[in-house]
Write a protein that holds these residues in place. Structure first.
Motif, PDB file in Angstrom:
ATOM      1  N   ALA A 182      34.665  42.992  36.332  1.00 45.50           N
ATOM      2  CA  ALA A 182      33.803  42.184  37.176  1.00 45.50           C
ATOM      3  C   ALA A 182      33.495  40.814  36.613  1.00 45.50           C
ATOM      4  O   ALA A 182      33.117  39.763  37.243  1.00 45.50           O
ATOM      5  N   LYS A 183      33.611  40.484  35.264  1.00 45.60           N
ATOM      6  CA  LYS A 183      33.408  39.487  34.452  1.00 45.60           C
ATOM      7  C   LYS A 183      34.632  38.996  33.800  1.00 45.60           C
ATOM      8  O   LYS A 183      34.641  38.915  32.484  1.00 45.60           O
ATOM      9  N   SER A 203      47.774  37.815  36.001  1.00 46.13           N
ATOM     10  CA  SER A 203      46.652  38.517  36.931  1.00 46.13           C
ATOM     11  C   SER A 203      46.977  38.419  38.377  1.00 46.13           C
ATOM     12  O   SER A 203      47.713  37.270  38.856  1.00 46.13           O
ATOM     13  N   ALA A 204      46.560  39.397  39.046  1.00 44.69           N
ATOM     14  CA  ALA A 204      46.722  39.368  40.493  1.00 44.69           C
ATOM     15  C   ALA A 204      45.538  38.111  40.993  1.00 44.69           C
ATOM     16  O   ALA A 204      44.435  38.363  40.482  1.00 44.69           O
ATOM     17  N   ILE A 205      45.960  37.579  41.972  1.00 47.37           N
ATOM     18  CA  ILE A 205      44.867  36.595  42.811  1.00 47.37           C
ATOM     19  C   ILE A 205      44.950  36.676  44.042  1.00 47.37           C
ATOM     20  O   ILE A 205      45.993  37.296  44.724  1.00 47.37           O
ATOM     21  N   THR A 206      44.235  36.231  44.737  1.00 45.90           N
ATOM     22  CA  THR A 206      44.049  36.154  46.091  1.00 45.90           C
ATOM     23  C   THR A 206      44.867  35.072  46.653  1.00 45.90           C
ATOM     24  O   THR A 206      44.906  33.897  46.105  1.00 45.90           O
ATOM     25  N   LEU A 207      45.524  35.307  47.686  1.00 47.89           N
ATOM     26  CA  LEU A 207      46.311  34.022  48.708  1.00 47.89           C
ATOM     27  C   LEU A 207      45.530  33.755  49.917  1.00 47.89           C
ATOM     28  O   LEU A 207      46.001  32.978  50.622  1.00 47.89           O
ATOM     29  N   VAL A 216      34.853  36.859  44.046  1.00 44.18           N
ATOM     30  CA  VAL A 216      34.082  37.776  44.584  1.00 44.18           C
ATOM     31  C   VAL A 216      34.284  39.066  43.421  1.00 44.18           C
ATOM     32  O   VAL A 216      35.003  39.404  43.113  1.00 44.18           O
ATOM     33  N   SER A 217      33.010  39.840  43.834  1.00 41.89           N
ATOM     34  CA  SER A 217      33.052  41.217  42.778  1.00 41.89           C
ATOM     35  C   SER A 217      32.180  42.007  43.416  1.00 41.89           C
ATOM     36  O   SER A 217      31.069  41.359  43.622  1.00 41.89           O
ATOM     37  N   GLY A 225      35.996  45.468  39.823  1.00 43.46           N
ATOM     38  CA  GLY A 225      36.699  44.581  39.856  1.00 43.46           C
ATOM     39  C   GLY A 225      36.504  43.183  40.337  1.00 43.46           C
ATOM     40  O   GLY A 225      35.232  43.117  40.918  1.00 43.46           O
ATOM     41  N   SER A 226      37.322  42.108  40.781  1.00 39.54           N
ATOM     42  CA  SER A 226      36.745  41.104  41.389  1.00 39.54           C
ATOM     43  C   SER A 226      38.197  40.323  41.770  1.00 39.54           C
ATOM     44  O   SER A 226      39.526  40.777  41.431  1.00 39.54           O
ATOM     45  N   ARG A 227      38.216  39.005  42.413  1.00 39.82           N
ATOM     46  CA  ARG A 227      39.107  38.323  43.078  1.00 39.82           C
ATOM     47  C   ARG A 227      38.748  36.998  42.796  1.00 39.82           C
ATOM     48  O   ARG A 227      37.637  36.606  43.153  1.00 39.82           O
TER      49      ARG A 227
END
Length: 269
Positions: A182-183, A203-207, A216-217, A225-227
């Motif tokens: 989350a952080k 790390s996975a990241i948003t596309l 976002v979390s 988790g978070s993105r």
């Protein structure tokens, strides 16, 4: 390193494996044999159960009935090919810059693949792998034992507890874990005082966006988790005083959603 992957019945008994260890000389990818009927039945019972044990499905994934009964390609091993494009060169560069007997910490180590890779590549290294999933740690210990790697130890431990220990490390690897937090920025900050040499990150990241301030979390569709974006991750590193030596990004084709499909890599010091 061995070129022929050897079959081991103990390894087979702990399938399915998160990583493919073939390059290290150990068979962990068993194709259609990856899940016995007994294991399918056990997982079906757990799938229908209202309470799932830790580690039943990996970090936020959903296990479908189709996957259980028919099997499907291991998305983690598909993604492993993409991750190694950057992670292996980054590790090689980091180890080349470090003392002859580096102390290494592998956070979110899962089945210990990269710990074992370091152990095979640099036998004088002292490696500690940490993961909260006890079954993955069991796999890591077995893999290291079968491969004859004596310079890697593994422990079941919360990541936050691990980074609060007084030990320091010449090399810290943080692959596949930031986006489960989350952080995540707080972890990057906590790694500063315990890292005396290099930090390797994946790390996975948003596309879905490239905006640096996107965060976002919990992660979309998850309860944890978070993105964030590649630009956002790079900005955190700069703000926290990390020097980016190398960086890269690609797509994880084993992940269908855009919010999971991107992957960022950084070699820092």
């Amino acid at each position: 390193m061995k070129k022929t992957a050897q079959f081991n019945p103990e390894i087979y008994a702990l399938r399915p494996w998160y990583h493919n260890f073939n390059k290290l000389g150990l068979q962990t990818d068993f194709g259609d044999m990856a899940m016995s009927r007994t294991e399918q039945l056990r997982r079906l019972i757990l799938l229908l159960s209202p309470v799932k044990p830790a580690g039943f499905v990996e970090k936020g994934e959903k296990l479908s009935l189709k996957t259980l009964l028919k099997g499907s390609p291991n998305s983690h091993q598909i993604n492993q090919r993409h991750k190694e494009t950057f992670l292996i060169p980054f590790l090689q560069q980091a180890l080349a810059d470090l003392p002859t007997e580096p102390r290494c910490l592998d956070l979110f180590c899962a089945d210990g693949y990269y710990s074992c890779w370091i152990g095979k590549t640099q036998p004088d290294a002292q490696i500690t792998g940490v993961d909260l999933d006890a079954q993955e740690i069991e796999r890591a210990r077995l893999a290291a034992s079968v491969l004859g790697i004596e310079n890697a130890t593994f422990r079941v431990q919360d990541i936050w507890e691990a980074v609060q220990q007084p030990e320091t490390y010449d090399l810290v690897m943080c692959a596949g874990g930031l986006y489960h937090l989350a952080k995540p920025r707080d972890l990057l900050a906590a790694l500063r005082p315990i890292t005396t040499g290099h930090l390797v990150i994946q790390s996975a990241i948003t596309l879905e966006t490239e905006t640096a301030d996107y965060f976002v979390s919990p992660a979309p569709g998850w309860k944890h988790g978070s993105r964030f974006t590649h630009a956002g991750l790079k900005q955190w590193l700069a703000e926290l005083g990390w020097e980016v030596v190398q960086e890269g990004r690609n797509e994880l084709t084993g992940n269908p959603r855009l919010c999971d499909r991107g992957s960022s890599y950084f070699l820092c010091r």
